[in-house]
Design a protein around this motif. Structure first.
Motif, PDB file in Angstrom:
ATOM      1  N   THR A 168       1.015  -1.205   0.131  1.00 46.42           N
ATOM      2  CA  THR A 168      -0.311  -0.059  -0.116  1.00 46.42           C
ATOM      3  C   THR A 168       0.079   1.216  -0.021  1.00 46.42           C
ATOM      4  N   THR A 169       1.672   1.301   0.106  1.00 47.21           N
ATOM      5  CA  THR A 169       2.659   2.378   0.375  1.00 47.21           C
ATOM      6  C   THR A 169       4.274   1.812   0.135  1.00 47.21           C
ATOM      7  N   ILE A 170       4.950   3.000  -0.461  1.00 48.79           N
ATOM      8  CA  ILE A 170       6.237   2.829  -1.373  1.00 48.79           C
ATOM      9  C   ILE A 170       7.295   3.693   0.186  1.00 48.79           C
ATOM     10  N   VAL A 171       8.293   3.215   0.172  1.00 50.56           N
ATOM     11  CA  VAL A 171       9.534   4.310   1.005  1.00 50.56           C
ATOM     12  C   VAL A 171      10.543   4.622   0.382  1.00 50.56           C
ATOM     13  N   ASN A 172      10.659   5.493  -0.221  1.00 53.25           N
ATOM     14  CA  ASN A 172      12.056   6.038  -0.933  1.00 53.25           C
ATOM     15  C   ASN A 172      13.262   6.012  -0.048  1.00 53.25           C
ATOM     16  N   ASN A 173      13.983   5.507   0.409  1.00 52.38           N
ATOM     17  CA  ASN A 173      15.576   5.231   0.961  1.00 52.38           C
ATOM     18  C   ASN A 173      16.529   5.846   0.339  1.00 52.38           C
ATOM     19  N   ARG A 174      16.438   6.856  -0.446  1.00 53.37           N
ATOM     20  CA  ARG A 174      17.670   6.577  -1.637  1.00 53.37           C
ATOM     21  C   ARG A 174      17.746   8.738  -1.776  1.00 53.37           C
ATOM     22  N   PRO A 175      18.693   9.127  -1.363  1.00 50.61           N
ATOM     23  CA  PRO A 175      18.545  10.841  -1.805  1.00 50.61           C
ATOM     24  C   PRO A 175      18.999  10.654  -3.330  1.00 50.61           C
ATOM     25  N   ASP A 176      18.035  11.853  -3.609  1.00 53.73           N
ATOM     26  CA  ASP A 176      18.304  12.227  -4.883  1.00 53.73           C
ATOM     27  C   ASP A 176      19.529  13.132  -5.735  1.00 53.73           C
ATOM     28  N   GLY A 177      19.761  11.816  -6.626  1.00 51.50           N
ATOM     29  CA  GLY A 177      21.085  12.274  -6.937  1.00 51.50           C
ATOM     30  C   GLY A 177      21.769  11.126  -7.161  1.00 51.50           C
ATOM     31  N   GLU A 178      21.631  10.141  -6.547  1.00 50.41           N
ATOM     32  CA  GLU A 178      23.152   9.381  -5.362  1.00 50.41           C
ATOM     33  C   GLU A 178      23.268   8.321  -6.849  1.00 50.41           C
ATOM     34  N   ASP A 179      22.625   8.217  -7.801  1.00 47.49           N
ATOM     35  CA  ASP A 179      23.255   7.297  -9.280  1.00 47.49           C
ATOM     36  C   ASP A 179      22.100   8.131 -10.212  1.00 47.49           C
ATOM     37  N   PRO A 180      23.182   8.346 -10.710  1.00 44.80           N
ATOM     38  CA  PRO A 180      22.484   9.273 -11.963  1.00 44.80           C
ATOM     39  C   PRO A 180      21.449   8.207 -12.737  1.00 44.80           C
ATOM     40  N   ASN A 181      21.308   6.758 -12.968  1.00 46.10           N
ATOM     41  CA  ASN A 181      20.016   5.941 -13.399  1.00 46.10           C
ATOM     42  C   ASN A 181      18.920   6.103 -12.217  1.00 46.10           C
ATOM     43  N   GLN A 182      19.033   6.228 -11.114  1.00 43.37           N
ATOM     44  CA  GLN A 182      17.661   6.238 -10.628  1.00 43.37           C
ATOM     45  C   GLN A 182      15.981   6.538 -10.734  1.00 43.37           C
ATOM     46  N   LEU A 183      15.316   6.585 -10.249  1.00 43.09           N
ATOM     47  CA  LEU A 183      14.336   7.720 -10.986  1.00 43.09           C
ATOM     48  C   LEU A 183      14.213   9.125  -9.848  1.00 43.09           C
ATOM     49  N   GLY A 184      14.816   9.082  -8.758  1.00 40.21           N
ATOM     50  CA  GLY A 184      14.185   9.983  -8.492  1.00 40.21           C
ATOM     51  C   GLY A 184      13.448  10.479  -7.477  1.00 40.21           C
ATOM     52  N   SER A 185      12.913  10.793  -6.264  1.00 40.83           N
ATOM     53  CA  SER A 185      11.793  10.910  -5.536  1.00 40.83           C
ATOM     54  C   SER A 185      10.527  11.538  -6.555  1.00 40.83           C
ATOM     55  N   ALA A 186      11.045  13.128  -7.345  1.00 41.81           N
ATOM     56  CA  ALA A 186       9.155  13.529  -7.746  1.00 41.81           C
ATOM     57  C   ALA A 186       9.117  11.941  -8.778  1.00 41.81           C
ATOM     58  N   TYR A 204       3.203   7.143  -0.781  1.00 38.93           N
ATOM     59  CA  TYR A 204       4.790   6.776  -1.054  1.00 38.93           C
ATOM     60  C   TYR A 204       5.444   8.246   0.339  1.00 38.93           C
ATOM     61  N   VAL A 205       6.627   7.782   0.880  1.00 34.11           N
ATOM     62  CA  VAL A 205       6.997   8.313   1.571  1.00 34.11           C
ATOM     63  C   VAL A 205       8.448   8.265   1.011  1.00 34.11           C
ATOM     64  N   HIS A 206       9.427   9.585   1.689  1.00 36.95           N
ATOM     65  CA  HIS A 206      11.239   9.720   1.134  1.00 36.95           C
ATOM     66  C   HIS A 206      11.236  10.166   2.319  1.00 36.95           C
ATOM     67  N   ILE A 207      12.603   9.027   3.196  1.00 36.13           N
ATOM     68  CA  ILE A 207      13.233   9.754   3.653  1.00 36.13           C
ATOM     69  C   ILE A 207      14.721   8.845   3.168  1.00 36.13           C
ATOM     70  N   PRO A 208      15.184  10.262   3.247  1.00 32.54           N
ATOM     71  CA  PRO A 208      16.560   9.837   2.685  1.00 32.54           C
ATOM     72  C   PRO A 208      17.975   9.452   3.706  1.00 32.54           C
ATOM     73  N   VAL A 209      18.219   8.645   3.394  1.00 33.00           N
ATOM     74  CA  VAL A 209      19.807   8.425   4.527  1.00 33.00           C
ATOM     75  C   VAL A 209      21.012   8.030   3.434  1.00 33.00           C
ATOM     76  N   THR A 210      22.166   7.820   3.853  1.00 33.16           N
ATOM     77  CA  THR A 210      22.882   7.287   3.407  1.00 33.16           C
ATOM     78  C   THR A 210      23.541   6.051   4.739  1.00 33.16           C
ATOM     79  N   SER A 211      24.289   5.491   4.221  1.00 32.05           N
ATOM     80  CA  SER A 211      24.230   3.881   4.885  1.00 32.05           C
ATOM     81  C   SER A 211      25.604   4.953   6.195  1.00 32.05           C
ATOM     82  N   THR A 212      25.840   6.206   5.926  1.00 33.49           N
ATOM     83  CA  THR A 212      27.129   6.540   7.269  1.00 33.49           C
ATOM     84  C   THR A 212      26.145   6.939   7.921  1.00 33.49           C
TER      85      THR A 212
END
Length: 152
Positions: free
Chosen positions: A38-56, A69-77
């Motif tokens: 029912t819900t997607i959570v995107n944990n990738r920051p925008d611009g992390e990879d040129p081939n990713q879709l991006g939050s929008a 849809y929920v955007h919670i961008p994090v990095t491993s560190t």
């Protein structure tokens, strides 16, 4: 010869209400809906990879498929307690199963571990999921103990 079909996205179940997955393609959002999410959570920051879709683009695809849809961008560190709390809240507030994703699924799993919602899992279950995602056993041991879980 016919067109080769791409394999379907197969999220890895973590709990009854959470699965983690690698970076989805646009076509995967309808598949997530078909699979009962029912819900997607995107944990990738925008611009992390040129081939990713991006939050929008992901938000538009999720809404077109009838998903939240929920955007919670994090990095491993750089995962904070607030990020982990936001993931836990997104899962609790979703009307049904949630799929959280990052590049491989591992970062989303790590964020879930940090949320401290581990009581229903044995160490063996957590280690098996971590191994499936390529997460180091020592990382899981260190963070499982700090998140409040201690089941054997």
């Amino acid at each position: 010869m016919g067109k080769v079909k791409e394999p379907l996205m197969k999220p890895i179940a973590v709990t009854e209400k959470l699965a983690v997955a690698q970076q989805p393609k646009l076509s995967d959002f309808q598949e997530f809906k078909r699979q009962g999410f029912t819900t997607i959570v995107n944990n990738r920051p925008d611009g992390e990879d040129p081939n990713q879709l991006g939050s929008a683009a992901e938000e538009a695809a999720a809404h077109a498929a009838g998903l939240g849809y929920v955007h919670i961008p994090v990095t491993s560190t750089a995962m904070t307690e607030d990020d982990a709390r936001r993931l836990k809240e997104a899962i609790e507030q979703a009307p049904g199963p949630v799929v959280a994703h990052c590049r491989s699924g591992a970062r989303s799993f790590r964020l879930w571990v940090l949320s401290g919602d581990l009581d229903s899992h044995t160490d063996a279950e957590l280690l098996a999921k971590a191994a499936e995602l390529g997460i180091d056993r020592s990382w899981l041991a260190a963070h499982r103990n700090s998140s409040g879980g201690d089941k054997k």
